[in-house]
Every structure is written in structure tokens, then in C-alpha cells.
Enzyme design. Sequence first.
Site, mmCIF file in Angstrom:
data_model
loop_
_atom_site.group_PDB
_atom_site.id
_atom_site.type_symbol
_atom_site.label_atom_id
_atom_site.label_comp_id
_atom_site.label_asym_id
_atom_site.label_seq_id
_atom_site.Cartn_x
_atom_site.Cartn_y
_atom_site.Cartn_z
ATOM 1 N N ASN A 12 0.844 -1.198 0.000
ATOM 2 C CA ASN A 12 0.000 0.000 0.000
ATOM 3 C C ASN A 12 0.886 1.258 0.000
ATOM 4 O OD1 ASN A 12 -1.496 2.243 0.992
ATOM 5 N ND2 ASN A 12 -3.066 0.853 1.757
ATOM 6 N N ASP A 72 -0.976 -3.515 10.109
ATOM 7 C CA ASP A 72 -2.331 -3.933 9.765
ATOM 8 C C ASP A 72 -3.265 -2.973 10.473
ATOM 9 O OD1 ASP A 72 -3.612 -5.997 8.075
ATOM 10 O OD2 ASP A 72 -4.816 -6.276 9.874
ATOM 11 N N TYR A 157 -10.457 5.676 4.187
ATOM 12 C CA TYR A 157 -11.645 6.268 4.813
ATOM 13 C C TYR A 157 -11.408 7.700 5.318
ATOM 14 C CZ TYR A 157 -13.236 1.400 4.768
ATOM 15 O OH TYR A 157 -13.601 0.132 4.377
HETATM 16 P P1 ITT Z 1 -1.140 -4.072 3.025
HETATM 17 O O1 ITT Z 1 -1.876 -5.265 3.618
HETATM 18 O O2 ITT Z 1 -0.350 -4.415 1.801
HETATM 19 O O3 ITT Z 1 -0.349 -3.341 4.059
HETATM 20 P P2 ITT Z 1 -3.827 -2.946 2.830
HETATM 21 O O4 ITT Z 1 -4.357 -1.658 2.312
HETATM 22 O O5 ITT Z 1 -4.506 -4.211 2.350
HETATM 23 O O6 ITT Z 1 -2.243 -3.006 2.500
HETATM 24 P P3 ITT Z 1 -4.726 -3.513 5.517
HETATM 25 O O7 ITT Z 1 -5.059 -4.919 5.250
HETATM 26 O O8 ITT Z 1 -4.045 -3.163 6.813
HETATM 27 O O9 ITT Z 1 -3.789 -2.893 4.389
HETATM 28 O O10 ITT Z 1 -6.072 -2.673 5.401
HETATM 29 C C1 ITT Z 1 -6.103 -1.384 5.858
HETATM 30 C C2 ITT Z 1 -7.302 -0.664 5.263
HETATM 31 O O11 ITT Z 1 -7.885 0.140 6.315
HETATM 32 C C3 ITT Z 1 -6.851 0.307 4.182
HETATM 33 O O12 ITT Z 1 -6.863 -0.279 2.903
HETATM 34 C C4 ITT Z 1 -7.861 1.431 4.337
HETATM 35 O O13 ITT Z 1 -9.058 1.077 3.676
HETATM 36 C C5 ITT Z 1 -8.120 1.432 5.850
HETATM 37 N N1 ITT Z 1 -7.174 2.345 6.522
HETATM 38 C C6 ITT Z 1 -6.096 1.998 7.284
HETATM 39 N N2 ITT Z 1 -5.434 3.081 7.705
HETATM 40 C C7 ITT Z 1 -6.094 4.137 7.193
HETATM 41 C C8 ITT Z 1 -5.873 5.518 7.244
HETATM 42 O O14 ITT Z 1 -4.838 6.035 7.866
HETATM 43 N N3 ITT Z 1 -6.737 6.313 6.609
HETATM 44 C C9 ITT Z 1 -7.790 5.799 5.946
HETATM 45 N N4 ITT Z 1 -8.058 4.507 5.812
HETATM 46 C C10 ITT Z 1 -7.204 3.665 6.442
#
Ligand code: ITT
Length: 203
Positions: A12, A72, A157
Amino acid sequence: MCILQLVLATQNKDKIREIKNLLQDLPVTILTCDDFLDFPDIEETGETLEENAVLKAGGIAKFTGLATLADDSGLEVEALGGAPGVFSSRYAGPGCTYADNNRKLLREMKDIPEGKRAARFRAVIAIVWDADKVETVEGRAEGKIITENRGVDGFGYDPVFFYPPAGKTFAEMTLDEKNSVSHRGKALLAARELIIKHLSQKV
Ligand code: ITT
């Protein structure tokens, strides 16, 4: 202090930007998925953020043979019983975009009154130093879900997450502002301490 190579176990780009910003002054060389061929996508089969953070950091540490940090994170909405939680990235279904997720969230919450829209972001960071040593830290940010998107910065979000102490959504903040109050910013502050301790033990 020695220089440490630390791999970020994430695909990400938005997380990478925030993490790099908060670790930039440390004597750490940060490596990302762009520095490796065939960087694997680790399946998130855990039931908690902590399990998934450890899974991701452990999988990438095994692949690279280097110290690895994973994040995560997720949004927990009180009126939805903690959803989307660990499913935050895929809330609107496989292959969905941030905009799809926000549309779904606003739709699910359309009848929830103003006083009942509390939500929190949580981030768990795991650092796998070697096969025998893993450490985790957590950060939280408390806010509420508004009824339409506000702001264009940040990611995920952020446009619907209103942070009352600042009177803004996370998407209306600069990177530095968001990092100073966000779940990830707080988790990274604790992760910095782990990194500094690790470096000092290596001297
Ligand atoms: P990796 O697993 O490769 O790190 P990912 O986006 O799939 O990437 P996650 O499984 O941890 O990561 O999911 C986190 C989700 O939560 C992310 O895709 C956003 O939709 C939300 N999220 C997390 N942190 C956020 C933030 O700071 N601002 C807004 N949304 C966030």
C-alpha cells in the site's frame, strides 16, 4: 549506532508514504516492495489486526532475510458492531476501491443519527527482527463518521473520518498533521522506540 535495513511489508503506497515520513530521521535504510523482484503478497488469514500484522511481517522477513515492519490497520464503527475492522480494505468486495468502500460505509450508516456515529481507527505494527524475535505496538484515533466526503488528502476512509479535536477530517489534514494524531502516527511513535532500542543494543 549502526545503520539498519528495514523492509516495509506492505503493497500500500499510501501507508509507505506515511511510514517513511515518520521514520525518516532515524539511521535506518527503508526498503519497500519496489526494491525486490517477486515480492510476495502475504494472505491475511488472521482474525485480528495483530495476527495479520505478524503474519505479513513474518512472511516478508522470511522472503528477504531482513528485519521487517508490517502495519495492519482498520476502521471500527461502533454502530456497525466494529465493522469493517479487519475487512477494511475489502469492505465493498474483492478488488474494490477506496471510493467504493466509502460509498458502502455511508450507505450502511445513512439512518444512524448524529450522536451515534462514533468510530475509531486502529493500527497494529509488528516488527520481526529475526526468526526468534517479534514485537508489536498499537495506535488508535477516535472520531466519527460524517455523512459525506470532506477533503482530498490522505487515503482510504480519511474523507469520511472526522477528528473532533482538529475540527477536520483526516483528508483535510497535511501528511504531518495527520501523522501527529493518527492511529498509524501513534503506533509508529512506539515503533520508533523499539527501533532505537534495537539499534543501541547492536552497538
Ligand atoms: P497491506 O496489507 O499491503 O499493508 P492494505 O491496504 O490491504 O495493505 P490492511 O489490510 O491493513 O492494508 O487494510 C487497511 C485498510 O484500512 C486500508 O486499505 C484502508 O481502507 C483502511 N485504513 C487503514 N489506515 C487508514 C488511514 O490512515 N486512513 C484511511 N483509511 C485507512
